[in-house]
Design a protein around this motif. Structure first.
Motif, mmCIF file in Angstrom:
data_model
loop_
_atom_site.group_PDB
_atom_site.id
_atom_site.type_symbol
_atom_site.label_atom_id
_atom_site.label_comp_id
_atom_site.label_asym_id
_atom_site.label_seq_id
_atom_site.Cartn_x
_atom_site.Cartn_y
_atom_site.Cartn_z
ATOM 1 N N LYS A 109 0.839 -1.195 0.000
ATOM 2 C CA LYS A 109 0.000 0.000 0.000
ATOM 3 C C LYS A 109 0.875 1.246 0.000
ATOM 4 O O LYS A 109 2.000 1.244 0.490
ATOM 5 N N ALA A 110 0.320 2.326 -0.523
ATOM 6 C CA ALA A 110 1.057 3.587 -0.619
ATOM 7 C C ALA A 110 1.565 4.032 0.748
ATOM 8 O O ALA A 110 2.698 4.495 0.876
ATOM 9 N N GLN A 111 0.744 3.894 1.792
ATOM 10 C CA GLN A 111 1.156 4.305 3.133
ATOM 11 C C GLN A 111 2.351 3.490 3.610
ATOM 12 O O GLN A 111 3.262 4.026 4.242
ATOM 13 N N GLU A 112 2.384 2.200 3.301
ATOM 14 C CA GLU A 112 3.511 1.355 3.693
ATOM 15 C C GLU A 112 4.798 1.783 2.988
ATOM 16 O O GLU A 112 5.872 1.790 3.588
ATOM 17 N N ILE A 113 4.680 2.154 1.727
ATOM 18 C CA ILE A 113 5.845 2.615 0.953
ATOM 19 C C ILE A 113 6.345 3.934 1.524
ATOM 20 O O ILE A 113 7.556 4.141 1.687
ATOM 21 N N ARG A 114 5.437 4.844 1.836
ATOM 22 C CA ARG A 114 5.842 6.122 2.437
ATOM 23 C C ARG A 114 6.556 5.892 3.766
ATOM 24 O O ARG A 114 7.607 6.479 4.028
ATOM 25 N N GLN A 115 5.998 5.017 4.604
ATOM 26 C CA GLN A 115 6.604 4.738 5.909
ATOM 27 C C GLN A 115 7.978 4.092 5.752
ATOM 28 O O GLN A 115 8.933 4.455 6.446
ATOM 29 N N PHE A 116 8.106 3.145 4.829
ATOM 30 C CA PHE A 116 9.394 2.505 4.566
ATOM 31 C C PHE A 116 10.422 3.554 4.156
ATOM 32 O O PHE A 116 11.542 3.582 4.668
ATOM 33 N N THR A 117 10.049 4.437 3.251
ATOM 34 C CA THR A 117 10.949 5.477 2.751
ATOM 35 C C THR A 117 11.374 6.409 3.883
ATOM 36 O O THR A 117 12.557 6.738 4.020
ATOM 37 N N MET A 162 22.592 12.419 -4.505
ATOM 38 C CA MET A 162 23.127 11.608 -3.415
ATOM 39 C C MET A 162 22.003 10.832 -2.710
ATOM 40 O O MET A 162 22.105 9.625 -2.483
ATOM 41 N N VAL A 163 20.909 11.510 -2.405
ATOM 42 C CA VAL A 163 19.776 10.868 -1.733
ATOM 43 C C VAL A 163 19.136 9.831 -2.658
ATOM 44 O O VAL A 163 18.789 8.730 -2.228
ATOM 45 N N SER A 164 19.016 10.173 -3.932
ATOM 46 C CA SER A 164 18.419 9.244 -4.894
ATOM 47 C C SER A 164 19.219 7.953 -4.993
ATOM 48 O O SER A 164 18.653 6.852 -4.985
ATOM 49 N N ARG A 165 20.530 8.068 -5.070
ATOM 50 C CA ARG A 165 21.382 6.875 -5.160
ATOM 51 C C ARG A 165 21.279 6.027 -3.890
ATOM 52 O O ARG A 165 21.171 4.807 -3.943
ATOM 53 N N TYR A 166 21.314 6.683 -2.748
ATOM 54 C CA TYR A 166 21.211 5.962 -1.481
ATOM 55 C C TYR A 166 19.867 5.240 -1.382
ATOM 56 O O TYR A 166 19.806 4.044 -1.072
ATOM 57 N N LEU A 167 18.789 5.970 -1.630
ATOM 58 C CA LEU A 167 17.452 5.384 -1.520
ATOM 59 C C LEU A 167 17.241 4.286 -2.554
ATOM 60 O O LEU A 167 16.673 3.235 -2.247
ATOM 61 N N SER A 168 17.715 4.488 -3.749
ATOM 62 C CA SER A 168 17.584 3.476 -4.797
ATOM 63 C C SER A 168 18.258 2.171 -4.381
ATOM 64 O O SER A 168 17.692 1.079 -4.564
ATOM 65 N N ASP A 169 19.440 2.267 -3.798
ATOM 66 C CA ASP A 169 20.134 1.069 -3.320
ATOM 67 C C ASP A 169 19.343 0.369 -2.223
ATOM 68 O O ASP A 169 19.236 -0.857 -2.211
ATOM 69 N N ARG A 170 18.785 1.127 -1.280
ATOM 70 C CA ARG A 170 17.996 0.529 -0.190
ATOM 71 C C ARG A 170 16.718 -0.115 -0.735
ATOM 72 O O ARG A 170 16.307 -1.178 -0.281
ATOM 73 N N LEU A 171 16.109 0.523 -1.714
ATOM 74 C CA LEU A 171 14.897 -0.045 -2.324
ATOM 75 C C LEU A 171 15.225 -1.320 -3.088
ATOM 76 O O LEU A 171 14.448 -2.282 -3.063
ATOM 77 N N ASP A 172 16.361 -1.337 -3.766
ATOM 78 C CA ASP A 172 16.778 -2.549 -4.488
ATOM 79 C C ASP A 172 17.055 -3.698 -3.519
ATOM 80 O O ASP A 172 16.724 -4.848 -3.813
ATOM 81 N N ASP A 207 13.397 -4.378 -1.807
ATOM 82 C CA ASP A 207 12.393 -4.614 -2.846
ATOM 83 C C ASP A 207 10.953 -4.557 -2.317
ATOM 84 O O ASP A 207 10.170 -5.490 -2.519
ATOM 85 N N PRO A 208 10.577 -3.455 -1.652
ATOM 86 C CA PRO A 208 9.223 -3.364 -1.097
ATOM 87 C C PRO A 208 8.149 -2.989 -2.121
ATOM 88 O O PRO A 208 6.963 -3.103 -1.829
ATOM 89 N N ILE A 209 8.565 -2.553 -3.305
ATOM 90 C CA ILE A 209 7.606 -2.117 -4.329
ATOM 91 C C ILE A 209 7.630 -3.130 -5.461
ATOM 92 O O ILE A 209 8.645 -3.293 -6.133
ATOM 93 N N GLN A 210 6.507 -3.792 -5.674
ATOM 94 C CA GLN A 210 6.478 -4.870 -6.653
ATOM 95 C C GLN A 210 6.267 -4.381 -8.086
ATOM 96 O O GLN A 210 6.777 -4.975 -9.019
ATOM 97 N N GLN A 211 5.537 -3.302 -8.259
ATOM 98 C CA GLN A 211 5.301 -2.795 -9.607
ATOM 99 C C GLN A 211 6.445 -1.878 -10.050
ATOM 100 O O GLN A 211 7.229 -1.427 -9.231
#
Length: 98
Positions: free
Chosen positions: A3-11, A65-75, A78-82
């Motif tokens: 859910k969008a709220q879960e993604i926001r909280q994870f971020t 810098m933030v984009s690279r860091y966050l992208s690595d954590r998301l990879d 992998d909390p976002i399936q789409q």
């Protein structure tokens, strides 16, 4: 699909300490579908001034810098399936108040 709220909280959780270490703060996170595409929009702001008291602003280097860091954590997690597009920016002068 998370859910969008879960993604926001994870971020928010992933970025909290990292942003503080770099003199930044999280202004807003938005995960939404626009048309057929999903977007994770992250807005960061500067929380400190330089030693001489001059106001500092978020630079494109900060956003990268933030984009690279966050992208690595998301990879890693992998909390976002789409498929989605990650966008990191400053809230700008005409920022929406939350």
């Amino acid at each position: 699909m998370a859910k969008a709220q879960e993604i926001r909280q994870f971020t928010e959780n992933v970025l909290a300490d990292y942003l503080t270490e770099h003199g930044l703060e999280l202004y807003h996170v938005d995960f939404r579908k626009e048309g057929k595409d999903w977007y994770l929009n992250v807005f960061v702001d500067r929380i400190q001034n330089d030693p001489e008291g001059k106001e500092l602003y978020v630079s494109s280097d900060d956003c990268e810098m933030v984009s690279r860091y966050l992208s690595d954590r998301l990879d890693e997690s992998d909390p976002i399936q789409q498929e989605y597009m990650l966008m990191v920016s400053s809230p700008g002068m005409d920022r929406t108040l939350y």
